[in-house]
Design a protein around this motif. Structure first.
Motif, PDB file in Angstrom:
ATOM      1  N   ASN A  54       0.866  -1.179   0.000  1.00  0.00           N
ATOM      2  CA  ASN A  54       0.000   0.000   0.000  1.00  0.00           C
ATOM      3  C   ASN A  54       0.901   1.227   0.000  1.00  0.00           C
ATOM      4  N   GLN A  55       1.019   1.877  -1.156  1.00  0.00           N
ATOM      5  CA  GLN A  55       1.837   3.078  -1.280  1.00  0.00           C
ATOM      6  C   GLN A  55       0.990   4.343  -1.198  1.00  0.00           C
ATOM      7  N   GLY A  56      -0.262   4.203  -0.768  1.00  0.00           N
ATOM      8  CA  GLY A  56      -1.151   5.347  -0.623  1.00  0.00           C
ATOM      9  C   GLY A  56      -1.098   5.903   0.788  1.00  0.00           C
ATOM     10  N   THR A  57      -2.092   6.720   1.109  1.00  0.00           N
ATOM     11  CA  THR A  57      -2.147   7.358   2.427  1.00  0.00           C
ATOM     12  C   THR A  57      -3.309   6.849   3.264  1.00  0.00           C
ATOM     13  N   ALA A  58      -4.113   5.932   2.713  1.00  0.00           N
ATOM     14  CA  ALA A  58      -5.258   5.387   3.435  1.00  0.00           C
ATOM     15  C   ALA A  58      -5.109   3.876   3.544  1.00  0.00           C
ATOM     16  N   PRO A  59      -5.632   3.278   4.624  1.00  0.00           N
ATOM     17  CA  PRO A  59      -5.579   1.821   4.741  1.00  0.00           C
ATOM     18  C   PRO A  59      -6.431   1.148   3.655  1.00  0.00           C
ATOM     19  N   ALA A  60      -6.086  -0.092   3.330  1.00  0.00           N
ATOM     20  CA  ALA A  60      -6.848  -0.888   2.361  1.00  0.00           C
ATOM     21  C   ALA A  60      -7.265  -2.187   3.036  1.00  0.00           C
ATOM     22  N   GLN A  61      -8.451  -2.655   2.717  1.00  0.00           N
ATOM     23  CA  GLN A  61      -8.927  -3.925   3.243  1.00  0.00           C
ATOM     24  C   GLN A  61      -8.599  -5.020   2.225  1.00  0.00           C
ATOM     25  N   ILE A  62      -7.877  -6.027   2.678  1.00  0.00           N
ATOM     26  CA  ILE A  62      -7.459  -7.131   1.823  1.00  0.00           C
ATOM     27  C   ILE A  62      -8.009  -8.415   2.434  1.00  0.00           C
ATOM     28  N   ASN A  63      -8.606  -9.258   1.601  1.00  0.00           N
ATOM     29  CA  ASN A  63      -9.114 -10.530   2.096  1.00  0.00           C
ATOM     30  C   ASN A  63      -9.284 -11.467   0.914  1.00  0.00           C
ATOM     31  N   GLY A  64      -8.875 -12.686   1.076  1.00  0.00           N
ATOM     32  CA  GLY A  64      -9.086 -13.675   0.028  1.00  0.00           C
ATOM     33  C   GLY A  64      -7.851 -13.899  -0.821  1.00  0.00           C
ATOM     34  N   TYR A  65      -8.084 -13.986  -2.104  1.00  0.00           N
ATOM     35  CA  TYR A  65      -7.049 -14.360  -3.056  1.00  0.00           C
ATOM     36  C   TYR A  65      -6.911 -13.302  -4.149  1.00  0.00           C
ATOM     37  N   ALA A  66      -5.712 -13.185  -4.664  1.00  0.00           N
ATOM     38  CA  ALA A  66      -5.484 -12.323  -5.831  1.00  0.00           C
ATOM     39  C   ALA A  66      -6.225 -12.925  -7.026  1.00  0.00           C
ATOM     40  N   ASP A  67      -6.428 -12.129  -8.039  1.00  0.00           N
ATOM     41  CA  ASP A  67      -6.956 -12.595  -9.317  1.00  0.00           C
ATOM     42  C   ASP A  67      -5.784 -12.546 -10.289  1.00  0.00           C
ATOM     43  N   ILE A  68      -5.455 -13.674 -10.885  1.00  0.00           N
ATOM     44  CA  ILE A  68      -4.246 -13.765 -11.717  1.00  0.00           C
ATOM     45  C   ILE A  68      -4.571 -14.352 -13.079  1.00  0.00           C
ATOM     46  N   ARG A  69      -3.972 -13.745 -14.094  1.00  0.00           N
ATOM     47  CA  ARG A  69      -3.995 -14.291 -15.455  1.00  0.00           C
ATOM     48  C   ARG A  69      -2.548 -14.400 -15.913  1.00  0.00           C
ATOM     49  N   ILE A  70      -2.225 -15.490 -16.555  1.00  0.00           N
ATOM     50  CA  ILE A  70      -0.888 -15.673 -17.127  1.00  0.00           C
ATOM     51  C   ILE A  70      -0.964 -15.288 -18.599  1.00  0.00           C
ATOM     52  N   LEU A  71       0.006 -14.474 -19.026  1.00  0.00           N
ATOM     53  CA  LEU A  71       0.020 -13.975 -20.397  1.00  0.00           C
ATOM     54  C   LEU A  71       1.256 -14.476 -21.133  1.00  0.00           C
ATOM     55  N   ASP A  72       1.124 -14.667 -22.437  1.00  0.00           N
ATOM     56  CA  ASP A  72       2.275 -15.081 -23.244  1.00  0.00           C
ATOM     57  C   ASP A  72       3.106 -13.857 -23.639  1.00  0.00           C
ATOM     58  N   HIS A  73       4.079 -14.054 -24.519  1.00  0.00           N
ATOM     59  CA  HIS A  73       4.975 -12.959 -24.937  1.00  0.00           C
ATOM     60  C   HIS A  73       4.233 -11.838 -25.667  1.00  0.00           C
ATOM     61  N   ASN A  74       3.080 -12.159 -26.259  1.00  0.00           N
ATOM     62  CA  ASN A  74       2.260 -11.149 -26.942  1.00  0.00           C
ATOM     63  C   ASN A  74       1.192 -10.561 -26.019  1.00  0.00           C
ATOM     64  N   ARG A  75       1.304 -10.867 -24.736  1.00  0.00           N
ATOM     65  CA  ARG A  75       0.356 -10.405 -23.698  1.00  0.00           C
ATOM     66  C   ARG A  75      -1.057 -10.926 -23.919  1.00  0.00           C
ATOM     67  N   GLN A  76      -1.132 -12.115 -24.501  1.00  0.00           N
ATOM     68  CA  GLN A  76      -2.411 -12.796 -24.664  1.00  0.00           C
ATOM     69  C   GLN A  76      -2.554 -13.829 -23.543  1.00  0.00           C
ATOM     70  N   PRO A  77      -3.774 -14.005 -22.998  1.00  0.00           N
ATOM     71  CA  PRO A  77      -3.956 -14.959 -21.897  1.00  0.00           C
ATOM     72  C   PRO A  77      -3.634 -16.391 -22.307  1.00  0.00           C
ATOM     73  N   ILE A  78      -3.046 -17.111 -21.384  1.00  0.00           N
ATOM     74  CA  ILE A  78      -2.755 -18.529 -21.554  1.00  0.00           C
ATOM     75  C   ILE A  78      -3.830 -19.301 -20.800  1.00  0.00           C
ATOM     76  N   ASP A  79      -4.315 -20.358 -21.396  1.00  0.00           N
ATOM     77  CA  ASP A  79      -5.323 -21.194 -20.747  1.00  0.00           C
ATOM     78  C   ASP A  79      -4.647 -22.007 -19.639  1.00  0.00           C
ATOM     79  N   ALA A  80      -4.861 -21.594 -18.409  1.00  0.00           N
ATOM     80  CA  ALA A  80      -4.266 -22.277 -17.259  1.00  0.00           C
ATOM     81  C   ALA A  80      -5.287 -22.302 -16.135  1.00  0.00           C
ATOM     82  N   HIS A  81      -5.197 -23.298 -15.284  1.00  0.00           N
ATOM     83  CA  HIS A  81      -6.074 -23.397 -14.118  1.00  0.00           C
ATOM     84  C   HIS A  81      -5.292 -22.940 -12.891  1.00  0.00           C
TER      85      HIS A  81
END
Length: 170
Positions: A54-81
């Motif tokens: 958190n590089q801001g000036t206010a607290p942030a609420q975090i809970n759970g999991y990140a949302d992640i997509r894997i991208l190839d060299h052309n920044r296109q999504p890769i089909d991954a689980h």
């Protein structure tokens, strides 16, 4: 006479009600920034530390999991689980711990781990190589693109595990 009635009506209307109050200023938004730690590799098992500061000036609420997509060299999504916890990739102590609500104060960092195997199990299927990660603090939030050193060498299993956000105490 008609002009006098119109003028009187306008004056009474203008003086009759106070202007609406100004809206409150917006609360400062947390500025959440991703960085990647070292990629740890051993006998085909890979793990990557994902850091959210958190590089801001206010607290942030975090809970759970990140949302992640894997991208190839052309920044296109890769089909991954990407499953929560180890997702059957390996047994890693603490990786399957459930999410806990975290108040991320300005200047503080939370961590999540990404786990996968560079494993080729099908000789007729090309190994998959990711070059970038799109990461959001949680589903529905804005993504940031980061480039892991060496990429994400998935082999051809394309299965990853993701730990919940957690604080790390020194």
């Amino acid at each position: 006479m008609r002009h006098l009635i119109i003028l009187t009506t306008l004056l009474l209307t203008a003086c009759g009600s106070p202007p609406p109050p100004a809206p409150p200023p917006p609360a400062p938004a947390p500025k959440l920034v991703f960085q990647l730690g070292a990629d740890v590799a051993a006998m085909g098992l890979r793990s990557l530390d994902i850091q959210l500061t958190n590089q801001g000036t206010a607290p942030a609420q975090i809970n759970g999991y990140a949302d992640i997509r894997i991208l190839d060299h052309n920044r296109q999504p890769i089909d991954a689980h990407i499953g929560h916890g180890t997702a059957g990739v390996a047994t890693v102590e603490g990786f399957d711990a459930p999410p806990q609500p975290i108040t991320l104060e300005p200047g503080h960092t939370v961590h999540a781990g990404l786990l996968w195997r560079n494993l080729v199990t099908q000789t007729d299927r090309k190994a998959t190589q990711g070059a970038y990660l799109d990461i959001a603090p949680a589903p529905g939030q804005a993504f940031q693109t980061v480039e892991p050193d060496g990429g994400i060498d998935l082999g051809n299993t394309t299965t990853l595990g993701l730990s919940a956000w957690k604080t790390i105490t020194p």
